[in-house]
Motif scaffolding. Sequence first.
Motif, PDB file in Angstrom:
ATOM      1  N   TYR A  44      35.920 -21.573  20.399  1.00  0.00           N
ATOM      2  CA  TYR A  44      35.373 -21.213  19.093  1.00  0.00           C
ATOM      3  C   TYR A  44      36.526 -20.879  18.160  1.00  0.00           C
ATOM      4  O   TYR A  44      37.590 -20.447  18.590  1.00  0.00           O
ATOM      5  CB  TYR A  44      34.458 -19.988  19.213  1.00  0.00           C
ATOM      6  CG  TYR A  44      33.204 -20.239  20.000  1.00  0.00           C
ATOM      7  CD1 TYR A  44      32.151 -20.959  19.444  1.00  0.00           C
ATOM      8  CD2 TYR A  44      33.060 -19.759  21.289  1.00  0.00           C
ATOM      9  CE1 TYR A  44      30.999 -21.194  20.171  1.00  0.00           C
ATOM     10  CE2 TYR A  44      31.910 -19.979  22.018  1.00  0.00           C
ATOM     11  CZ  TYR A  44      30.876 -20.696  21.445  1.00  0.00           C
ATOM     12  OH  TYR A  44      29.734 -20.924  22.163  1.00  0.00           O
ATOM     13  N   CYS A  45      36.301 -21.059  16.872  1.00  0.00           N
ATOM     14  CA  CYS A  45      37.315 -20.695  15.880  1.00  0.00           C
ATOM     15  C   CYS A  45      37.376 -19.186  15.728  1.00  0.00           C
ATOM     16  O   CYS A  45      36.380 -18.496  15.907  1.00  0.00           O
ATOM     17  CB  CYS A  45      36.966 -21.283  14.523  1.00  0.00           C
ATOM     18  SG  CYS A  45      37.021 -23.060  14.492  1.00  0.00           S
ATOM     19  N   THR A  46      38.533 -18.713  15.365  1.00  0.00           N
ATOM     20  CA  THR A  46      38.702 -17.308  15.020  1.00  0.00           C
ATOM     21  C   THR A  46      38.983 -17.233  13.525  1.00  0.00           C
ATOM     22  O   THR A  46      39.109 -18.256  12.854  1.00  0.00           O
ATOM     23  CB  THR A  46      39.884 -16.687  15.796  1.00  0.00           C
ATOM     24  OG1 THR A  46      41.104 -17.280  15.329  1.00  0.00           O
ATOM     25  CG2 THR A  46      39.756 -16.898  17.296  1.00  0.00           C
ATOM     26  N   THR A  47      39.104 -16.043  13.017  1.00  0.00           N
ATOM     27  CA  THR A  47      39.428 -15.893  11.598  1.00  0.00           C
ATOM     28  C   THR A  47      40.810 -16.445  11.283  1.00  0.00           C
ATOM     29  O   THR A  47      41.111 -16.739  10.133  1.00  0.00           O
ATOM     30  CB  THR A  47      39.354 -14.419  11.165  1.00  0.00           C
ATOM     31  OG1 THR A  47      40.181 -13.646  12.028  1.00  0.00           O
ATOM     32  CG2 THR A  47      37.928 -13.905  11.219  1.00  0.00           C
ATOM     33  N   LEU A  48      41.641 -16.591  12.296  1.00  0.00           N
ATOM     34  CA  LEU A  48      42.982 -17.148  12.116  1.00  0.00           C
ATOM     35  C   LEU A  48      43.021 -18.657  12.320  1.00  0.00           C
ATOM     36  O   LEU A  48      44.064 -19.278  12.160  1.00  0.00           O
ATOM     37  CB  LEU A  48      43.960 -16.473  13.083  1.00  0.00           C
ATOM     38  CG  LEU A  48      44.092 -14.955  12.945  1.00  0.00           C
ATOM     39  CD1 LEU A  48      45.008 -14.408  14.024  1.00  0.00           C
ATOM     40  CD2 LEU A  48      44.602 -14.595  11.564  1.00  0.00           C
ATOM     41  N   GLY A  49      41.893 -19.259  12.682  1.00  0.00           N
ATOM     42  CA  GLY A  49      41.858 -20.699  12.912  1.00  0.00           C
ATOM     43  C   GLY A  49      41.849 -21.030  14.393  1.00  0.00           C
ATOM     44  O   GLY A  49      41.191 -20.367  15.179  1.00  0.00           O
ATOM     45  N   CYS A  50      42.608 -22.046  14.772  1.00  0.00           N
ATOM     46  CA  CYS A  50      42.610 -22.550  16.146  1.00  0.00           C
ATOM     47  C   CYS A  50      43.973 -22.359  16.804  1.00  0.00           C
ATOM     48  O   CYS A  50      44.996 -22.264  16.135  1.00  0.00           O
ATOM     49  CB  CYS A  50      42.240 -24.029  16.156  1.00  0.00           C
ATOM     50  SG  CYS A  50      40.578 -24.327  15.547  1.00  0.00           S
ATOM     51  N   CYS A  57      39.149 -26.197  12.589  1.00  0.00           N
ATOM     52  CA  CYS A  57      37.926 -25.413  12.745  1.00  0.00           C
ATOM     53  C   CYS A  57      36.784 -26.200  12.094  1.00  0.00           C
ATOM     54  O   CYS A  57      36.772 -26.385  10.880  1.00  0.00           O
ATOM     55  CB  CYS A  57      38.135 -24.059  12.069  1.00  0.00           C
ATOM     56  SG  CYS A  57      36.821 -22.896  12.385  1.00  0.00           S
ATOM     57  N   LEU A  58      35.827 -26.681  12.918  1.00  0.00           N
ATOM     58  CA  LEU A  58      34.782 -27.581  12.432  1.00  0.00           C
ATOM     59  C   LEU A  58      33.400 -27.209  12.952  1.00  0.00           C
ATOM     60  O   LEU A  58      33.259 -26.807  14.103  1.00  0.00           O
ATOM     61  CB  LEU A  58      35.085 -29.017  12.855  1.00  0.00           C
ATOM     62  CG  LEU A  58      36.408 -29.617  12.404  1.00  0.00           C
ATOM     63  CD1 LEU A  58      36.672 -30.932  13.126  1.00  0.00           C
ATOM     64  CD2 LEU A  58      36.395 -29.829  10.899  1.00  0.00           C
ATOM     65  N   ARG A  66      23.406 -26.926  13.068  1.00  0.00           N
ATOM     66  CA  ARG A  66      24.874 -26.897  13.066  1.00  0.00           C
ATOM     67  C   ARG A  66      25.390 -26.181  14.309  1.00  0.00           C
ATOM     68  O   ARG A  66      24.818 -25.195  14.756  1.00  0.00           O
ATOM     69  CB  ARG A  66      25.385 -26.133  11.857  1.00  0.00           C
ATOM     70  CG  ARG A  66      25.062 -26.769  10.548  1.00  0.00           C
ATOM     71  CD  ARG A  66      25.570 -25.894   9.434  1.00  0.00           C
ATOM     72  NE  ARG A  66      25.136 -26.415   8.153  1.00  0.00           N
ATOM     73  CZ  ARG A  66      25.578 -25.984   7.002  1.00  0.00           C
ATOM     74  NH1 ARG A  66      26.454 -24.998   6.951  1.00  0.00           N
ATOM     75  NH2 ARG A  66      25.140 -26.502   5.883  1.00  0.00           N
ATOM     76  N   SER A  67      26.486 -26.683  14.821  1.00  0.00           N
ATOM     77  CA  SER A  67      27.136 -25.998  15.937  1.00  0.00           C
ATOM     78  C   SER A  67      27.869 -24.780  15.387  1.00  0.00           C
ATOM     79  O   SER A  67      28.124 -24.694  14.183  1.00  0.00           O
ATOM     80  CB  SER A  67      28.144 -26.932  16.615  1.00  0.00           C
ATOM     81  OG  SER A  67      29.288 -27.105  15.789  1.00  0.00           O
ATOM     82  N   PRO A  68      28.236 -23.853  16.256  1.00  0.00           N
ATOM     83  CA  PRO A  68      29.153 -22.805  15.803  1.00  0.00           C
ATOM     84  C   PRO A  68      30.487 -23.449  15.427  1.00  0.00           C
ATOM     85  O   PRO A  68      30.748 -24.601  15.799  1.00  0.00           O
ATOM     86  CB  PRO A  68      29.310 -21.895  17.017  1.00  0.00           C
ATOM     87  CG  PRO A  68      28.508 -22.462  18.105  1.00  0.00           C
ATOM     88  CD  PRO A  68      27.882 -23.726  17.655  1.00  0.00           C
ATOM     89  N   ALA A  69      31.308 -22.746  14.699  1.00  0.00           N
ATOM     90  CA  ALA A  69      32.627 -23.278  14.326  1.00  0.00           C
ATOM     91  C   ALA A  69      33.471 -23.431  15.591  1.00  0.00           C
ATOM     92  O   ALA A  69      33.719 -22.461  16.297  1.00  0.00           O
ATOM     93  CB  ALA A  69      33.297 -22.352  13.323  1.00  0.00           C
ATOM     94  N   LEU A  70      33.888 -24.661  15.863  1.00  0.00           N
ATOM     95  CA  LEU A  70      34.633 -24.996  17.077  1.00  0.00           C
ATOM     96  C   LEU A  70      36.007 -25.547  16.721  1.00  0.00           C
ATOM     97  O   LEU A  70      36.199 -26.134  15.658  1.00  0.00           O
ATOM     98  CB  LEU A  70      33.876 -26.063  17.879  1.00  0.00           C
ATOM     99  CG  LEU A  70      32.473 -25.698  18.341  1.00  0.00           C
ATOM    100  CD1 LEU A  70      31.750 -26.938  18.843  1.00  0.00           C
ATOM    101  CD2 LEU A  70      32.541 -24.635  19.416  1.00  0.00           C
ATOM    102  N   PHE A  95      36.547 -24.245   5.362  1.00  0.00           N
ATOM    103  CA  PHE A  95      36.776 -23.391   6.537  1.00  0.00           C
ATOM    104  C   PHE A  95      35.486 -22.676   6.854  1.00  0.00           C
ATOM    105  O   PHE A  95      35.106 -21.774   6.132  1.00  0.00           O
ATOM    106  CB  PHE A  95      37.885 -22.382   6.308  1.00  0.00           C
ATOM    107  CG  PHE A  95      38.254 -21.660   7.588  1.00  0.00           C
ATOM    108  CD1 PHE A  95      39.096 -22.257   8.492  1.00  0.00           C
ATOM    109  CD2 PHE A  95      37.723 -20.429   7.882  1.00  0.00           C
ATOM    110  CE1 PHE A  95      39.423 -21.620   9.684  1.00  0.00           C
ATOM    111  CE2 PHE A  95      38.044 -19.773   9.066  1.00  0.00           C
ATOM    112  CZ  PHE A  95      38.900 -20.378   9.963  1.00  0.00           C
ATOM    113  N   PRO A  96      34.767 -23.100   7.844  1.00  0.00           N
ATOM    114  CA  PRO A  96      35.102 -24.244   8.699  1.00  0.00           C
ATOM    115  C   PRO A  96      34.757 -25.560   8.005  1.00  0.00           C
ATOM    116  O   PRO A  96      33.922 -25.600   7.101  1.00  0.00           O
ATOM    117  CB  PRO A  96      34.223 -24.017   9.917  1.00  0.00           C
ATOM    118  CG  PRO A  96      33.036 -23.278   9.402  1.00  0.00           C
ATOM    119  CD  PRO A  96      33.549 -22.419   8.280  1.00  0.00           C
ATOM    120  N   GLY A  97      35.389 -26.628   8.461  1.00  0.00           N
ATOM    121  CA  GLY A  97      35.058 -27.952   7.972  1.00  0.00           C
ATOM    122  C   GLY A  97      33.719 -28.386   8.551  1.00  0.00           C
ATOM    123  O   GLY A  97      33.134 -27.690   9.385  1.00  0.00           O
TER     124      GLY A  97
END
Length: 105
Positions: A44-50, A57-58, A66-70, A95-97
Motif C-alpha cells: 500500500y502507498c504511504t504518505t511518503l509514496g512508495c 502510488c495508484l 476502486r482499489s486502495p492506493a497501491l 496522488f494517488p494516480g
Amino acid sequence: MSWPIRGFLAAALVVLTSCGVSESEIVQLKEGQTLGVPGRQLNYCTTLGCQFQDEACLEVFFEYGRSPALCLTLDVCERLQCAKQGNECAIFDGFPGQVKCMEPR
C-alpha cells in the motif's frame, strides 16, 4: 482531535472513496496476470509514496470499485484489459494516480 471531528472526517473519507466506477472505466486483470511484479511484495502507498523508485502510488478502477492506493510499476496497463471492448487502459496523474480505461483518442 475531538471525537466529533474524527467522526466527521471518517464519514467524509467514506463518502469520497465510495464513488462508483463507471462501466467504461473498468479494468480487469488479464488471465494469469497479477497487479504486482513477480518476486516483489505488493504494498500500500504511504504518505511518503512508495518504497521503490520504479513504482507509483495508484488506485485501480475494478468492477467492484476502486482499489486502495497501491505501489505499482508504470507498466501495469500491460497486465490489465478493459471490460468495455475498444477502450484503452490509461494512467492518470495525481496522488494517488488512477488506472482506468478510457475511449481511444
